[in-house]
Design a protein around this motif. Structure first.
Motif, mmCIF file in Angstrom:
data_model
loop_
_atom_site.group_PDB
_atom_site.id
_atom_site.type_symbol
_atom_site.label_atom_id
_atom_site.label_comp_id
_atom_site.label_asym_id
_atom_site.label_seq_id
_atom_site.Cartn_x
_atom_site.Cartn_y
_atom_site.Cartn_z
ATOM 1 N N LYS A 137 1.258 -0.992 0.156
ATOM 2 C CA LYS A 137 -0.332 -0.151 -0.199
ATOM 3 C C LYS A 137 0.929 1.434 -0.060
ATOM 4 O O LYS A 137 1.893 1.476 0.431
ATOM 5 N N LYS A 138 0.708 2.577 -0.772
ATOM 6 C CA LYS A 138 0.925 4.156 -0.739
ATOM 7 C C LYS A 138 0.445 4.170 0.763
ATOM 8 O O LYS A 138 -0.407 4.508 1.152
ATOM 9 N N PRO A 139 1.982 4.878 1.521
ATOM 10 C CA PRO A 139 1.097 5.951 1.936
ATOM 11 C C PRO A 139 0.500 6.484 2.367
ATOM 12 O O PRO A 139 0.454 7.524 0.591
ATOM 13 N N LYS A 140 -0.285 7.070 3.037
ATOM 14 C CA LYS A 140 -1.023 8.202 2.929
ATOM 15 C C LYS A 140 -0.323 9.620 3.069
ATOM 16 O O LYS A 140 -0.329 9.873 4.048
ATOM 17 N N THR A 141 -0.866 10.784 2.405
ATOM 18 C CA THR A 141 -0.449 11.683 2.401
ATOM 19 C C THR A 141 -1.458 12.726 2.908
ATOM 20 O O THR A 141 -2.627 12.190 2.813
ATOM 21 N N ALA A 142 -1.307 13.633 3.732
ATOM 22 C CA ALA A 142 -2.037 14.509 4.806
ATOM 23 C C ALA A 142 -2.359 15.353 3.560
ATOM 24 O O ALA A 142 -1.911 15.726 1.898
ATOM 25 N N PRO A 143 -3.746 15.201 3.479
ATOM 26 C CA PRO A 143 -4.753 16.253 2.111
ATOM 27 C C PRO A 143 -4.090 17.908 2.476
ATOM 28 O O PRO A 143 -3.718 17.975 3.396
ATOM 29 N N VAL A 144 -4.069 17.891 1.562
ATOM 30 C CA VAL A 144 -3.547 19.832 0.881
ATOM 31 C C VAL A 144 -4.470 20.355 2.253
ATOM 32 O O VAL A 144 -5.037 20.386 1.293
ATOM 33 N N PRO A 145 -3.892 21.157 2.597
ATOM 34 C CA PRO A 145 -4.979 22.340 3.338
ATOM 35 C C PRO A 145 -5.144 23.302 2.577
ATOM 36 O O PRO A 145 -4.542 23.645 1.598
ATOM 37 N N SER A 146 -6.241 23.771 2.380
ATOM 38 C CA SER A 146 -6.680 25.050 1.520
ATOM 39 C C SER A 146 -5.757 26.041 2.230
ATOM 40 O O SER A 146 -5.380 26.136 3.291
ATOM 41 N N GLU A 147 -6.243 27.644 1.191
ATOM 42 C CA GLU A 147 -4.885 28.644 1.258
ATOM 43 C C GLU A 147 -6.174 29.579 2.613
ATOM 44 O O GLU A 147 -4.512 29.850 3.505
ATOM 45 N N ALA A 163 -3.198 30.320 5.789
ATOM 46 C CA ALA A 163 -2.910 31.258 6.178
ATOM 47 C C ALA A 163 -3.626 31.191 7.805
ATOM 48 O O ALA A 163 -2.681 32.024 8.544
ATOM 49 N N ALA A 164 -4.319 31.290 7.463
ATOM 50 C CA ALA A 164 -5.426 31.128 9.543
ATOM 51 C C ALA A 164 -4.002 30.467 10.283
ATOM 52 O O ALA A 164 -3.604 31.171 11.413
ATOM 53 N N GLN A 165 -3.608 29.172 9.872
ATOM 54 C CA GLN A 165 -2.398 28.264 11.305
ATOM 55 C C GLN A 165 -1.351 29.536 11.036
ATOM 56 O O GLN A 165 -0.999 29.724 11.961
ATOM 57 N N ARG A 166 -1.029 30.015 9.512
ATOM 58 C CA ARG A 166 0.720 31.209 9.624
ATOM 59 C C ARG A 166 -0.024 32.156 10.961
ATOM 60 O O ARG A 166 0.891 32.825 11.704
ATOM 61 N N GLU A 167 -1.129 32.586 10.754
ATOM 62 C CA GLU A 167 -1.569 33.572 11.625
ATOM 63 C C GLU A 167 -1.400 33.780 13.311
ATOM 64 O O GLU A 167 -1.227 34.002 13.916
ATOM 65 N N GLN A 168 -1.631 31.951 13.241
ATOM 66 C CA GLN A 168 -1.760 32.085 14.727
ATOM 67 C C GLN A 168 -0.690 31.322 15.024
ATOM 68 O O GLN A 168 -0.262 31.953 16.723
ATOM 69 N N GLN A 169 0.015 31.300 13.955
ATOM 70 C CA GLN A 169 1.542 30.870 14.590
ATOM 71 C C GLN A 169 1.930 32.042 14.647
ATOM 72 O O GLN A 169 3.274 31.901 15.867
ATOM 73 N N ARG A 170 2.143 33.000 13.604
ATOM 74 C CA ARG A 170 2.690 34.518 14.245
ATOM 75 C C ARG A 170 2.447 34.621 15.859
ATOM 76 O O ARG A 170 3.129 35.286 16.267
ATOM 77 N N LEU A 171 1.144 35.007 15.872
ATOM 78 C CA LEU A 171 0.489 35.279 16.830
ATOM 79 C C LEU A 171 1.682 34.404 18.556
ATOM 80 O O LEU A 171 1.310 35.231 19.297
ATOM 81 N N ASP A 172 1.073 33.489 17.938
ATOM 82 C CA ASP A 172 2.052 32.545 19.494
ATOM 83 C C ASP A 172 3.449 32.542 19.279
ATOM 84 O O ASP A 172 3.741 32.709 20.846
ATOM 85 N N SER A 173 4.350 33.387 18.112
ATOM 86 C CA SER A 173 5.505 33.260 18.477
ATOM 87 C C SER A 173 5.543 34.790 19.062
ATOM 88 O O SER A 173 6.312 35.276 19.711
ATOM 89 N N ILE A 174 4.263 36.277 19.195
ATOM 90 C CA ILE A 174 4.600 37.253 19.529
ATOM 91 C C ILE A 174 4.300 36.858 21.331
ATOM 92 O O ILE A 174 4.952 37.465 21.996
ATOM 93 N N ALA A 175 3.696 35.637 20.952
ATOM 94 C CA ALA A 175 3.167 35.980 22.619
ATOM 95 C C ALA A 175 4.273 34.995 23.582
ATOM 96 O O ALA A 175 4.558 35.759 24.560
ATOM 97 N N ALA A 176 5.187 34.568 22.480
ATOM 98 C CA ALA A 176 6.519 33.718 23.454
ATOM 99 C C ALA A 176 7.249 34.571 23.805
ATOM 100 O O ALA A 176 7.554 34.569 25.330
ATOM 101 N N ALA A 177 7.328 35.904 22.498
ATOM 102 C CA ALA A 177 8.839 36.205 22.682
ATOM 103 C C ALA A 177 7.932 37.447 23.825
ATOM 104 O O ALA A 177 9.397 38.046 24.818
ATOM 105 N N GLU A 178 6.899 38.081 23.889
ATOM 106 C CA GLU A 178 6.431 38.997 25.080
ATOM 107 C C GLU A 178 6.540 38.262 26.579
ATOM 108 O O GLU A 178 6.911 38.975 27.458
ATOM 109 N N GLU A 179 6.283 36.810 26.431
ATOM 110 C CA GLU A 179 6.125 36.140 27.871
ATOM 111 C C GLU A 179 8.278 36.242 28.328
ATOM 112 O O GLU A 179 8.686 36.394 29.593
#
Length: 189
Positions: free
Chosen positions: A23-33, A37-53
């Protein structure tokens, strides 16, 4: 030789069949744009919060270090400033003064750049000349005590005020006993 060649072909066919059945390995579905973008924004906000802490934690640590240094400085100042007292007409270090001086030795060993001044004082009895000389003997004896315990004599200045600067006014044993003293001051650190 023909038999060996056939075996190799059969073996190769088996390997290829097994590989094809895997069987071929399953690949994760490609997230929609939008999700990406929402994940990247959350990562950016998490990074800012971590830097502030991290900045806030560093500031708390700096403030705590500053408080500890101030406390240590106050403790050092208090230890060095503590006077010692002498008996009437005497420059010998009393048993009570030994503990006070030993605490000063600890500070002076830790603070290698510290220089101090020891000023000898007397009560009001005796002539001015006698009291000036007695005050100097008290300061010199105190310095000798510190030098005998490893503190460089070049770090200690001595002076006398005789009876000129009483700690306590009065003409009784209580006042006199508080005036027969050596006082300490930090000259430099």
């Amino acid at each position: 030789m023909l038999k060996t060649g056939k075996l190799l072909l059969v073996g190769l066919a088996v390997v290829m069949t097994v590989s094809a059945c895997r069987k071929k390995p399953k690949t994760a579905p490609v997230p929609s744009e939008t999700t990406s973008a929402a994940q990247r924004e959350q990562q950016r906000l998490d990074s800012i919060a971590a830097a502030e802490e991290a900045r806030a934690a560093a500031e708390r640590a700096r403030e705590e270090n500053m408080r500890a240094q101030q406390q240590s400085s106050r403790s050092t100042q208090t230890t060095i400033a503590a006077p010692i007292y002498f008996e009437l007409d005497d420059a010998d270090i009393t048993p009570e003064a030994v503990g006070v001086l030993e605490a000063k030795v600890i500070v002076l060993r830790r603070e290698l750049g510290m220089r101090i001044r020891i000023t000898g004082h007397t009560d009001s009895r005796g002539s001015d000349e006698y009291n000036v000389a007695l005050g100097m003997r008290r300061a010199a004896e105190t310095k000798r005590f510190l030098v005998d315990r490893g503190i460089a004599g070049s770090r200690i200045d001595i002076a006398t005020r005789g009876e000129e600067e009483p700690a306590v006014s009065g003409e009784d044993e209580t006042a006199w006993s508080r005036n027969r003293r050596a006082e300490f001051a930090i000259i430099s650190r």
